[in-house]
Design a protein around this motif. Structure first.
Motif, PDB file in Angstrom:
ATOM      1  N   LYS A  22     -51.223  -0.630  36.746  1.00 47.32           N
ATOM      2  CA  LYS A  22     -51.109   0.423  35.731  1.00 47.32           C
ATOM      3  C   LYS A  22     -51.696  -0.045  34.401  1.00 47.32           C
ATOM      4  N   ASN A  23     -51.264  -1.212  33.947  1.00 47.87           N
ATOM      5  CA  ASN A  23     -51.655  -1.625  32.594  1.00 47.87           C
ATOM      6  C   ASN A  23     -53.128  -2.013  32.486  1.00 47.87           C
ATOM      7  N   SER A  24     -53.751  -2.318  33.617  1.00 51.97           N
ATOM      8  CA  SER A  24     -55.201  -2.542  33.597  1.00 51.97           C
ATOM      9  C   SER A  24     -55.907  -1.196  33.491  1.00 51.97           C
ATOM     10  N   PRO A 120     -37.845  -0.209  18.423  1.00 49.89           N
ATOM     11  CA  PRO A 120     -39.093  -0.034  17.692  1.00 49.89           C
ATOM     12  C   PRO A 120     -40.240  -0.764  18.380  1.00 49.89           C
ATOM     13  N   ARG A 121     -41.401  -0.126  18.427  1.00 45.38           N
ATOM     14  CA  ARG A 121     -42.589  -0.807  18.979  1.00 45.38           C
ATOM     15  C   ARG A 121     -43.726  -0.545  18.010  1.00 45.38           C
ATOM     16  N   PRO A 122     -43.842  -1.399  16.992  1.00 49.39           N
ATOM     17  CA  PRO A 122     -44.811  -1.145  15.926  1.00 49.39           C
ATOM     18  C   PRO A 122     -46.259  -1.269  16.410  1.00 49.39           C
ATOM     19  N   VAL A 123     -47.174  -0.664  15.638  1.00 44.52           N
ATOM     20  CA  VAL A 123     -48.613  -0.794  15.955  1.00 44.52           C
ATOM     21  C   VAL A 123     -49.357  -1.385  14.756  1.00 44.52           C
ATOM     22  N   ASN A 124     -48.608  -2.105  13.893  1.00 38.01           N
ATOM     23  CA  ASN A 124     -49.222  -2.667  12.688  1.00 38.01           C
ATOM     24  C   ASN A 124     -50.380  -3.609  12.999  1.00 38.01           C
ATOM     25  N   LEU A 125     -50.269  -4.368  14.075  1.00 39.15           N
ATOM     26  CA  LEU A 125     -51.339  -5.333  14.401  1.00 39.15           C
ATOM     27  C   LEU A 125     -52.622  -4.614  14.813  1.00 39.15           C
ATOM     28  N   HIS A 126     -52.483  -3.479  15.497  1.00 39.57           N
ATOM     29  CA  HIS A 126     -53.664  -2.687  15.863  1.00 39.57           C
ATOM     30  C   HIS A 126     -54.367  -2.235  14.578  1.00 39.57           C
ATOM     31  N   ASP A 159     -50.460 -12.532  14.283  1.00 46.57           N
ATOM     32  CA  ASP A 159     -49.239 -13.328  14.083  1.00 46.57           C
ATOM     33  C   ASP A 159     -48.416 -13.371  15.362  1.00 46.57           C
ATOM     34  N   ILE A 160     -48.473 -12.256  16.106  1.00 46.47           N
ATOM     35  CA  ILE A 160     -47.773 -12.174  17.398  1.00 46.47           C
ATOM     36  C   ILE A 160     -48.838 -11.898  18.448  1.00 46.47           C
ATOM     37  N   SER A 161     -48.729 -12.515  19.598  1.00 45.77           N
ATOM     38  CA  SER A 161     -49.696 -12.229  20.668  1.00 45.77           C
ATOM     39  C   SER A 161     -49.366 -10.854  21.249  1.00 45.77           C
ATOM     40  N   SER A 162     -50.278  -9.916  21.080  1.00 42.94           N
ATOM     41  CA  SER A 162     -50.023  -8.537  21.519  1.00 42.94           C
ATOM     42  C   SER A 162     -51.108  -8.076  22.494  1.00 42.94           C
ATOM     43  N   VAL A 163     -50.655  -7.590  23.638  1.00 42.35           N
ATOM     44  CA  VAL A 163     -51.577  -7.084  24.655  1.00 42.35           C
ATOM     45  C   VAL A 163     -52.372  -5.902  24.080  1.00 42.35           C
ATOM     46  N   GLY A 164     -51.642  -4.913  23.565  1.00 47.03           N
ATOM     47  CA  GLY A 164     -52.287  -3.691  23.095  1.00 47.03           C
ATOM     48  C   GLY A 164     -53.221  -3.938  21.920  1.00 47.03           C
ATOM     49  N   ALA A 165     -52.774  -4.734  20.937  1.00 45.07           N
ATOM     50  CA  ALA A 165     -53.614  -4.970  19.752  1.00 45.07           C
ATOM     51  C   ALA A 165     -54.854  -5.765  20.137  1.00 45.07           C
ATOM     52  N   THR A 306     -41.642  -9.722  30.349  1.00 42.27           N
ATOM     53  CA  THR A 306     -40.563  -8.807  29.943  1.00 42.27           C
ATOM     54  C   THR A 306     -40.479  -7.629  30.907  1.00 42.27           C
ATOM     55  N   ASP A 307     -41.607  -7.257  31.504  1.00 44.43           N
ATOM     56  CA  ASP A 307     -41.598  -6.125  32.446  1.00 44.43           C
ATOM     57  C   ASP A 307     -40.861  -6.444  33.750  1.00 44.43           C
ATOM     58  N   MET A 308     -40.433  -7.696  33.943  1.00 42.87           N
ATOM     59  CA  MET A 308     -39.632  -8.055  35.132  1.00 42.87           C
ATOM     60  C   MET A 308     -38.186  -8.387  34.772  1.00 42.87           C
ATOM     61  N   THR A 328     -37.286 -12.175  24.753  1.00 43.57           N
ATOM     62  CA  THR A 328     -37.802 -12.552  23.433  1.00 43.57           C
ATOM     63  C   THR A 328     -38.921 -11.608  22.980  1.00 43.57           C
ATOM     64  N   ILE A 329     -39.378 -10.731  23.879  1.00 43.30           N
ATOM     65  CA  ILE A 329     -40.495  -9.838  23.523  1.00 43.30           C
ATOM     66  C   ILE A 329     -39.943  -8.526  22.970  1.00 43.30           C
ATOM     67  N   TYR A 330     -38.998  -7.942  23.691  1.00 41.79           N
ATOM     68  CA  TYR A 330     -38.367  -6.687  23.244  1.00 41.79           C
ATOM     69  C   TYR A 330     -36.856  -6.883  23.213  1.00 41.79           C
ATOM     70  N   TYR A 331     -36.319  -6.978  22.008  1.00 38.78           N
ATOM     71  CA  TYR A 331     -34.913  -7.331  21.835  1.00 38.78           C
ATOM     72  C   TYR A 331     -33.950  -6.276  22.367  1.00 38.78           C
ATOM     73  N   ASP A 332     -34.393  -5.019  22.379  1.00 35.21           N
ATOM     74  CA  ASP A 332     -33.457  -3.931  22.735  1.00 35.21           C
ATOM     75  C   ASP A 332     -33.689  -3.388  24.132  1.00 35.21           C
ATOM     76  N   ARG A 333     -34.451  -4.116  24.934  1.00 38.46           N
ATOM     77  CA  ARG A 333     -34.857  -3.555  26.216  1.00 38.46           C
ATOM     78  C   ARG A 333     -33.793  -3.793  27.290  1.00 38.46           C
ATOM     79  N   PHE A 334     -32.602  -3.240  27.065  1.00 41.51           N
ATOM     80  CA  PHE A 334     -31.512  -3.493  28.010  1.00 41.51           C
ATOM     81  C   PHE A 334     -30.778  -2.207  28.379  1.00 41.51           C
TER      82      PHE A 334
END
Ligand code: UD1
Length: 424
Positions: A22-24, A120-126, A159-165, A306-308, A328-334
Motif C-alpha cells: 500500500k505505502n509504495s 496529531p500528525r503534523p506536515v511541517n517537515l513537508h 530533524d525527524i526521519s519522515s517517510v512522507g516528507a 509502528t505499523d506492526m 516511539t513514532i506515534y505516541y497515541d496510537r493505542f
C-alpha cells in the motif's frame, strides 16, 4: 457497512500470498504527475486507499484504471493542481501530490490533512522542505498553497526521519535546478522503491537506501513502468496470525513477500518461540508451544515498525508473562487497547507504553475498528478468542489489506464479511 464475524479457535495452516505494498503504491502514483504519458504499475493492490488516490489524480485530469492488479495511469490530460479536502480527509497520503505538483507545474493547492484517529500528525517537515527548495508556501482557509517559478537545489536536514516528507521533497527536488541534499532521509523500502522509480523516469539520485540522498535536478522526466514491492505489513500480519493461531506443529507459509523487509519482526517472532524458515520470497512459521513475552519498541526502518505495534500487542495478549510495548513514532496510537480489553486482554497504558500481561484465554465480543492496523489486531485476537467476535467498521481494514478475510479463510480461519446497518 460491513463487519467481520469470526468464530475463534480454529487453527491456521497453509499458504497465503502477499499483495503489493500500500505505502509504495501511494508514493508511486503521485510520482507519475512528474511526466506526461502512460504508466503501468504492476502488482497494485485493490485497496480503498488506492481508489482514493485514483480519485484524487482523476480530479486533476489524470486517467486511472485498475484491472487485475495492473494500474494504468495516463497523465497527458492533467489540468488542475489541487487536492480537495473531501479526498485528503479520507487519506493523509494525499499530501504526496504537493511535491510533484510544485516541482513540475510551479503551483499546488493541497488541503491540510488535519488530525487522525491516533493523534496529531503534523506536515511541517513537508512544508519546510518545499520552502527550502524555493517555493512560497502559505496556509489559506485550510489549504497549503505553494508557488514557485522553478525550484532550486538546497541542503535539507530533517530533524525527524519522515517517510512522507522524504518522499514529497524527493519528488519536488528531481526537477529542481541544481543539487539537493536530503540528510536524515527515510530509508524505508517504500522510499527506496520511490527513488528507484524516479531514477527509471530519468531522475538522478545518489545514496538510495541510505539516510543521505543527493538529487541532481534534471529538466524533464519520462514515464516508466514499475512492479510494486510486497507489502511488509501484510506479510507481518500473516506471520503473527501464524504465531498466534497456527496449528500445533503446523506451518503457515507466507508467499510473494520480501523476507529482508521484515527482519526485525522475524527476530522478535523467534524470541517469542516461533520457528521461522526463509527463502527468496517466502517465509514459513511454526507457532511456539507457548508464546514467550517479548518487549518491543517501535523505530524507523530497519527497526520494528509502528505499523506492526497493534498486531504485536494482540500476540502478546496470549503470552505466558508480561511484555512492554513502546511506540516511539506515534505516541497515541493505542486505540486498539480498549477494544482488546473488551476481549479480556490484560493491558495497562502509561503514556506511549503498553504493559501486556498474557491471559490464558480471550473471549469473543463485539469490538470496533478505529484505524487500519488496530483493525488487524482485533481480527488476530478474534481468531483465538473463545466464541464469536464481531469486528465492526471493517472499512478501515479495506484501506490497507486486500481481501483479508478470503486470505485468512485459505488458512482455515472461520471469518465472514457481513453487511450491517450501524444505525439500524
Ligand atoms: C508513513 C506510513 C505509515 C507509517 C509511518 C511511520 C505511508 C502512506 N504511511 O506515514 O503507514 O505508520 O510512515 O512509519 O507511507 N512528523 C513530523 N512532521 C512531519 C512529518 C512527520 O513531526 O512533517 C513525525 C510524525 O508525527 C511521526 C514521525 O515524524 O512521529 C514519522 O512520521 P512519517 O514517517 O512522516 O509518517 P507518514 O509518512 O505520515
Amino acid at each position: 457497512m460491513d463487519k467481520f464475524v469470526i468464530h475463534g479457535g480454529y487453527h491456521l495452516e497453509g499458504t497465503v500470498s502477499v499483495s503489493g505494498a500500500k505505502n509504495s503504491t501511494l508514493a508511486l502514483m503521485p510520482a507519475t504527475l512528474l511526466a506526461n504519458g502512460v504508466y503501468h504499475l504492476f502488482n497494485t493492490p485493490h485497496l480503498r486507499d488506492v481508489k482514493t488516490m485514483s480519485d484524487l489524480l482523476h480530479t486533476m485530469g489524470v486517467e486511472v484504471s485498475l484491472n487485475d492488479h495492473v494500474l494504468r495511469i495516463d497523465t497527458r490530460g492533467i489540468q488542475k493542481f489541487e487536492a480537495p479536502y473531501e479526498l485528503v480527509k479520507k487519506m493523509r497520503a494525499s499530501i504526496y501530490v504537493l511535491g510533484p505538483l510544485v516541482g513540475r507545474f510551479g503551483e499546488a493547492k493541497v488541503s491540510l490533512p488535519g488530525g487522525c484517529a491516533w493523534g496529531p500528525r503534523p506536515v511541517n517537515l513537508h512544508i519546510e522542505g518545499i520552502r527550502k527548495l524555493g517555493a512560497t508556501v502559505e496556509l489559506d482557509a485550510g489549504y497549503i498553497v505553494a508557488r514557485a517559478q522553478r525550484l532550486h537545489g538546497a541542503r535539507i536536514l530533517f530533524d525527524i526521519s519522515s517517510v512522507g516528507a522524504t518522499g514529497n521533497v524527493l519528488m519536488a527536488a528531481v526537477l529542481a535546478k541544481g543539487t539537493t541534499l536530503i540528510e536524515n532521509a527515510a530509508q524505508e523500502p517504500e522510499i527506496v522503491q520511490l527513488a528507484e522509480f524516479l531514477v527509471s523516469m530519468g531522475a538522478k539520485i545518489h545514496g538510495i537506501g541510505t539516510g543521505r540522498l543527493e538529487v541532481e535536478g534534471v529538466d524533464e522526466l519520462h514515464p516508466a513502468d514499475v512492479t510494486t514491492i510486497p507489502d511488509r505489513i501484510e506479510t507481518g500480519t500473516f506471520l503473527i496470525a501464524g504465531a498466534l493461531a497456527g496449528k500445533k506443529h503446523g506451518v503457515v507459509r507466507v508467499e510473494q513477500c520480501n523476507p529482508q523487509h521484515v527482519g526485525a519482526l522475524l527476530v522478535k517472532l523467534e524470541d517469542a518461540g516461533a520457528s521461522i524458515s526463509v527463502g527468496d520470497n517466502w517465509i514459513e512459521i511454526v507457532p511456539p508451544e507457548e508464546i514467550r513475552p517479548v518487549n518491543v519498541t517501535t523505530a524507523i526502518y530497519p527497526g520494528f515498525p509502528t505499523d506492526m505495534q497493534a498486531q504485536w500487542i494482540a500476540l502478546m495478549t496470549r503470552s505466558t508473562g508480561t511484555s512492554v510495548i513502546t511506540d516511539t513514532i506515534y505516541y497515541d496510537r493505542f486505540m486498539h487497547v480498549p477494544e482488546l480489553q473488551r476481549l479480556g486482554a490484560n493491558i495497562t497504558m502509561k503514556d506511549n507504553i503498553a504493559t501486556v500481561v498474557g491471559v490464558p484465554k480471550l473471549i469473543g465480543a463485539t469490538v470496533m475498528s478505529t484505524d487500519l492496523r488496530a483493525s488487524a489486531s482485533l481480527i488476530l485476537a478474534g481468531l483465538v478468542a473463545e466464541g464469536t467476535t464481531e469486528v465492526l467498521r471493517v472499512y478501515h481494514i479495506d484501506r490497507g489489506y486486500e481481501s483479508v478475510e478470503k486470505k485468512l479463510q485459505l488458512l482455515g480461519a472461520r471469518i465472514e464479511r457481513v453487511e450491517y446497518d450501524e444505525f439500524g
